[in-house]
Scaffold this motif. Structure first.
Motif, PDB file in Angstrom:
ATOM      1  N   ARG A   1      49.307  39.070 -21.440  1.00  0.00           N
ATOM      2  CA  ARG A   1      49.306  39.630 -20.087  1.00  0.00           C
ATOM      3  C   ARG A   1      48.203  39.018 -19.246  1.00  0.00           C
ATOM      4  NH1 ARG A   1      46.514  42.856 -16.705  1.00  0.00           N
ATOM      5  NH2 ARG A   1      44.788  43.024 -18.184  1.00  0.00           N
ATOM      6  N   TYR A   2      47.023  38.940 -19.810  1.00  0.00           N
ATOM      7  CA  TYR A   2      45.841  38.575 -19.026  1.00  0.00           C
ATOM      8  C   TYR A   2      45.820  37.092 -18.668  1.00  0.00           C
ATOM      9  CZ  TYR A   2      40.936  38.981 -17.575  1.00  0.00           C
ATOM     10  OH  TYR A   2      39.769  38.994 -16.846  1.00  0.00           O
ATOM     11  N   LEU A   3      46.283  36.279 -19.588  1.00  0.00           N
ATOM     12  CA  LEU A   3      46.258  34.836 -19.387  1.00  0.00           C
ATOM     13  C   LEU A   3      47.605  34.348 -18.858  1.00  0.00           C
ATOM     14  CD1 LEU A   3      44.337  33.957 -22.656  1.00  0.00           C
ATOM     15  CD2 LEU A   3      43.412  33.925 -20.330  1.00  0.00           C
ATOM     16  N   ASN A   4      47.690  33.057 -18.590  1.00  0.00           N
ATOM     17  CA  ASN A   4      48.926  32.515 -18.026  1.00  0.00           C
ATOM     18  C   ASN A   4      49.120  31.097 -18.528  1.00  0.00           C
ATOM     19  OD1 ASN A   4      51.174  31.983 -16.382  1.00  0.00           O
ATOM     20  ND2 ASN A   4      49.856  31.077 -14.836  1.00  0.00           N
ATOM     21  N   ILE A   5      50.132  30.914 -19.377  1.00  0.00           N
ATOM     22  CA  ILE A   5      50.407  29.596 -19.943  1.00  0.00           C
ATOM     23  C   ILE A   5      51.481  28.866 -19.136  1.00  0.00           C
ATOM     24  CG2 ILE A   5      51.249  28.391 -22.002  1.00  0.00           C
ATOM     25  CD1 ILE A   5      48.446  29.574 -22.270  1.00  0.00           C
ATOM     26  N   THR A   6      52.490  29.588 -18.673  1.00  0.00           N
ATOM     27  CA  THR A   6      53.564  28.959 -17.896  1.00  0.00           C
ATOM     28  C   THR A   6      53.079  28.760 -16.467  1.00  0.00           C
ATOM     29  OG1 THR A   6      54.530  31.157 -17.524  1.00  0.00           O
ATOM     30  CG2 THR A   6      55.447  29.835 -19.300  1.00  0.00           C
ATOM     31  N   HIS A   7      52.458  27.632 -16.228  1.00  0.00           N
ATOM     32  CA  HIS A   7      51.773  27.343 -14.986  1.00  0.00           C
ATOM     33  C   HIS A   7      52.781  26.882 -13.933  1.00  0.00           C
ATOM     34  CE1 HIS A   7      47.593  25.691 -13.560  1.00  0.00           C
ATOM     35  NE2 HIS A   7      47.885  26.861 -13.056  1.00  0.00           N
ATOM     36  N   GLY A   8      52.877  27.587 -12.830  1.00  0.00           N
ATOM     37  CA  GLY A   8      53.769  27.166 -11.751  1.00  0.00           C
ATOM     38  C   GLY A   8      54.943  28.091 -11.517  1.00  0.00           C
ATOM     39  N   GLY A   9      55.028  29.159 -12.277  1.00  0.00           N
ATOM     40  CA  GLY A   9      56.060  30.160 -12.027  1.00  0.00           C
ATOM     41  C   GLY A   9      57.424  29.750 -12.541  1.00  0.00           C
ATOM     42  N   ARG A  10      58.203  30.735 -12.945  1.00  0.00           N
ATOM     43  CA  ARG A  10      59.602  30.475 -13.268  1.00  0.00           C
ATOM     44  C   ARG A  10      60.373  30.224 -11.978  1.00  0.00           C
ATOM     45  NH1 ARG A  10      57.538  33.705 -17.157  1.00  0.00           N
ATOM     46  NH2 ARG A  10      58.031  33.027 -19.282  1.00  0.00           N
ATOM     47  N   ARG A  11      61.439  29.434 -12.059  1.00  0.00           N
ATOM     48  CA  ARG A  11      62.170  29.037 -10.865  1.00  0.00           C
ATOM     49  C   ARG A  11      63.626  29.495 -10.970  1.00  0.00           C
ATOM     50  NH1 ARG A  11      58.710  25.170  -8.251  1.00  0.00           N
ATOM     51  NH2 ARG A  11      56.668  25.606  -9.128  1.00  0.00           N
TER      52      ARG A  11
ATOM     53  N   GLU B   1      68.965  29.712  -1.393  1.00  0.00           N
ATOM     54  CA  GLU B   1      67.513  29.718  -1.266  1.00  0.00           C
ATOM     55  C   GLU B   1      66.867  29.860  -2.645  1.00  0.00           C
ATOM     56  OE1 GLU B   1      66.390  31.179   3.162  1.00  0.00           O
ATOM     57  OE2 GLU B   1      66.720  32.804   1.714  1.00  0.00           O
ATOM     58  N   GLY B   2      65.742  29.159  -2.796  1.00  0.00           N
ATOM     59  CA  GLY B   2      65.038  29.182  -4.059  1.00  0.00           C
ATOM     60  C   GLY B   2      64.132  30.388  -4.199  1.00  0.00           C
ATOM     61  N   LEU B   3      63.788  30.703  -5.448  1.00  0.00           N
ATOM     62  CA  LEU B   3      62.886  31.807  -5.779  1.00  0.00           C
ATOM     63  C   LEU B   3      61.872  31.309  -6.795  1.00  0.00           C
ATOM     64  CD1 LEU B   3      65.779  34.298  -6.158  1.00  0.00           C
ATOM     65  CD2 LEU B   3      63.860  34.817  -4.657  1.00  0.00           C
ATOM     66  N   VAL B   4      60.611  31.622  -6.557  1.00  0.00           N
ATOM     67  CA  VAL B   4      59.529  31.300  -7.483  1.00  0.00           C
ATOM     68  C   VAL B   4      58.989  32.622  -8.017  1.00  0.00           C
ATOM     69  CG1 VAL B   4      57.271  30.234  -7.762  1.00  0.00           C
ATOM     70  CG2 VAL B   4      58.969  29.164  -6.282  1.00  0.00           C
ATOM     71  N   ILE B   5      58.835  32.695  -9.350  1.00  0.00           N
ATOM     72  CA  ILE B   5      58.501  33.961  -9.999  1.00  0.00           C
ATOM     73  C   ILE B   5      57.292  33.748 -10.901  1.00  0.00           C
ATOM     74  CG2 ILE B   5      59.450  35.818 -11.431  1.00  0.00           C
ATOM     75  CD1 ILE B   5      62.260  34.505 -10.592  1.00  0.00           C
ATOM     76  N   PRO B   6      56.077  33.860 -10.347  1.00  0.00           N
ATOM     77  CA  PRO B   6      54.859  33.572 -11.120  1.00  0.00           C
ATOM     78  C   PRO B   6      54.407  34.771 -11.952  1.00  0.00           C
ATOM     79  CG  PRO B   6      54.293  33.990  -8.828  1.00  0.00           C
ATOM     80  CD  PRO B   6      55.778  34.147  -8.930  1.00  0.00           C
TER      81      PRO B   6
ATOM     82  N   HIS C   1      44.235  22.167 -15.169  1.00  0.00           N
ATOM     83  CA  HIS C   1      44.698  22.506 -13.829  1.00  0.00           C
ATOM     84  C   HIS C   1      45.833  21.589 -13.365  1.00  0.00           C
ATOM     85  CE1 HIS C   1      41.480  25.397 -13.285  1.00  0.00           C
ATOM     86  NE2 HIS C   1      40.597  24.487 -13.665  1.00  0.00           N
ATOM     87  N   ASP C   2      46.078  20.508 -14.096  1.00  0.00           N
ATOM     88  CA  ASP C   2      47.073  19.523 -13.671  1.00  0.00           C
ATOM     89  C   ASP C   2      48.367  19.598 -14.471  1.00  0.00           C
ATOM     90  OD1 ASP C   2      45.995  18.720 -16.059  1.00  0.00           O
ATOM     91  OD2 ASP C   2      45.672  16.627 -15.488  1.00  0.00           O
ATOM     92  N   GLY C   3      48.567  20.679 -15.204  1.00  0.00           N
ATOM     93  CA  GLY C   3      49.738  20.739 -16.076  1.00  0.00           C
ATOM     94  C   GLY C   3      50.731  21.819 -15.705  1.00  0.00           C
ATOM     95  N   PHE C   4      51.954  21.684 -16.229  1.00  0.00           N
ATOM     96  CA  PHE C   4      52.951  22.741 -16.105  1.00  0.00           C
ATOM     97  C   PHE C   4      52.699  23.822 -17.147  1.00  0.00           C
ATOM     98  CE2 PHE C   4      55.541  18.920 -14.748  1.00  0.00           C
ATOM     99  CZ  PHE C   4      55.393  19.170 -13.401  1.00  0.00           C
ATOM    100  N   VAL C   5      51.956  23.468 -18.186  1.00  0.00           N
ATOM    101  CA  VAL C   5      51.504  24.419 -19.202  1.00  0.00           C
ATOM    102  C   VAL C   5      49.982  24.463 -19.120  1.00  0.00           C
ATOM    103  CG1 VAL C   5      51.443  24.975 -21.655  1.00  0.00           C
ATOM    104  CG2 VAL C   5      53.495  23.919 -20.678  1.00  0.00           C
ATOM    105  N   TYR C   6      49.425  25.664 -18.996  1.00  0.00           N
ATOM    106  CA  TYR C   6      47.991  25.820 -18.759  1.00  0.00           C
ATOM    107  C   TYR C   6      47.246  26.029 -20.067  1.00  0.00           C
ATOM    108  CZ  TYR C   6      43.736  27.421 -16.360  1.00  0.00           C
ATOM    109  OH  TYR C   6      42.461  27.554 -15.893  1.00  0.00           O
TER     110      TYR C   6
END
Length: 407
Positions: free
Chosen positions: A287-297, A315-320, A393-398
């Protein structure tokens, strides 16, 4: 006149860019601008790398509603799907598809990740974790926890499951890193994807000739039965290999960095014999951390409303999930790390039919790591200034590129 403002009060020229930078010195927290958007509106526009302006869903309940709405598509080939980057990277197999094909392909590998089947893997995973700790303690001190422990553990587990030679780990880890790096060019991602596909395709071909008791052999059986093509089996193998080691490896290293910054929580976990606390810690870390960097699409297939906001077809949806998992409506005092919290309703693994197939295995690996590493290495400590730890900070996976530790 009709207002052109979005629900957060942004004019078209003011739509904020996404993803957003994290605050300096706060690498575990969602970006401050994302938090501000959550406070301003449940749904708001954001601008992606290609200039498109999909809707961003900021609240936990609304994200779960979107992720279970059949009018919303995960099809990455849809012309207005909000992509993470330009081209490249190949397919992500069934996770980039809708039902019924998504469900059909997912069922091919689903039994291997059922809770009961994964629990049978506990002795094997425990042995891998213990061996990795032994090797780390016998090696140089200080060392990089990523290379010495966090990356080998899930890599060995997924290699055992698929029957992929672990001796090839440098090859598949290097290509995985290229595919999930935001700064890789489309050609670099495409080439890395092709190399992995060629490698795993050859392994699948071998399994067709000489099957064993492993997941690649089961995919081979599906090919022989006419249920899968060789290409589909190869794409699934690429997905499982990348997802099977990258996400968990980053979670192990990132959560260890977090615990070292929260010694009270680390002490509680290290000193407890209660397996329930380790399981609770797994959920709170997720919960606290975030590995999937950039939100689900996702992309809307027809007109609908999200939290009262009209979303038009196409229309697109971003789900962070990072900001949903810090939603005070779902988690009281959400910025406080509390490994005793009841947090299993987080959306770290997504929600609905596309929620992460491998979550039982990820939970098992993390539980065993949390119960083993910190107790066997009770004086584990950072071997560098925290400000010098290189975060991805430069990845899709954090995660972290390296985590120097001593004991």
């Amino acid at each position: 006149m009709t207002s052109t403002m979005d629900p957060a009060g942004h004019s078209p020229a003011e739509v904020p860019e996404y993803p957003m930078p994290r605050a300096e010195g706060c690498p575990f927290d969602p970006p401050p601008a994302l938090r501000e958007l959550q406070e301003q509106a449940r749904v708001t526009r954001v601008k992606l790398w290609d200039g498109t302006t999909p809707w961003l869903v900021t609240r936990h309940a609304d994200q779960r509603a979107v992720l279970t709405d059949r009018r919303v598509s995960a099809d990455m080939t849809h012309p207005t799907y909000p992509r993470q980057a330009a081209g490249g990277g190949g397919t992500l197999s069934f996770i980039g598809m809708d039902d019924p094909e998504h469900a059909r392909l997912r069922r091919m590998v689903g039994p291997a990740f059922m809770v009961k089947r994964v629990e049978e893997m506990r002795p094997m995973v425990q042995a891998i974790v213990d061996d990795a700790i032994d090797a780390m303690l016998a090696g140089p001190n200080p060392t990089d926890l990523v290379e010495a422990f966090a990356l080998p553990v899930p890599s060995l587990v997924i290699c055992k499951l698929l029957d992929v030679p672990y001796g090839d780990h440098d090859f598949f880890q290097a290509n995985s890193r290229t595919m999930i790096n935001r700064n890789s060019t489309p050609d670099e991602r495409t080439s890395a994807s092709a190399r992995l596909a060629e490698y795993l395709g050859a392994l699948v071909a071998r399994k067709l000739e000489k099957p064993g008791d492993d997941l690649l052999s089961r995919l081979g059986e599906k090919i022989k039965a006419g249920d899968l093509t060789v290409r589909q089996a190869t794409e699934m193998a690429v997905l499982l290999l990348i997802a099977g080691h990258e996400t968990t490896a980053n979670m192990i290293a990132l959560s260890t960095a977090l615990l070292l910054r929260n010694p009270d929580q680390l002490a509680m976990l290290r000193e407890s014999d209660d397996p329930a606390l380790a399981r609770s810690a797994v959920e709170e870390m997720l919960r606290y951390l975030n590995i999937t960097h950039g939100g689900r699409r996702r992309v809307a297939l027809e007109d609908l409303e999200v939290a009262g906001c009209p979303v038009k077809a196409g229309e697109g949806l971003v789900i962070p999930n990072d900001i949903a998992n810090r939603d005070p409506e779902a988690f009281p005092d959400p910025d406080r790390l509390d490994i005793t919290r009841s947090a299993r309703h987080h959306v770290a693994f997504g929600f609905g039919v596309h929620q992460c197939l491998g979550q039982p295995l990820a939970r098992l690996e993390l539980e065993i790591v949390y119960r083993s590493l910190y107790r066997r290495v009770p004086n584990l400590a950072l071997a560098t200034d925290f400000e010098k730890v290189p975060f991805k900070h430069d990845g899709f996976v954090y995660g972290v590129y390296e985590l120097p530790v001593s004991w």
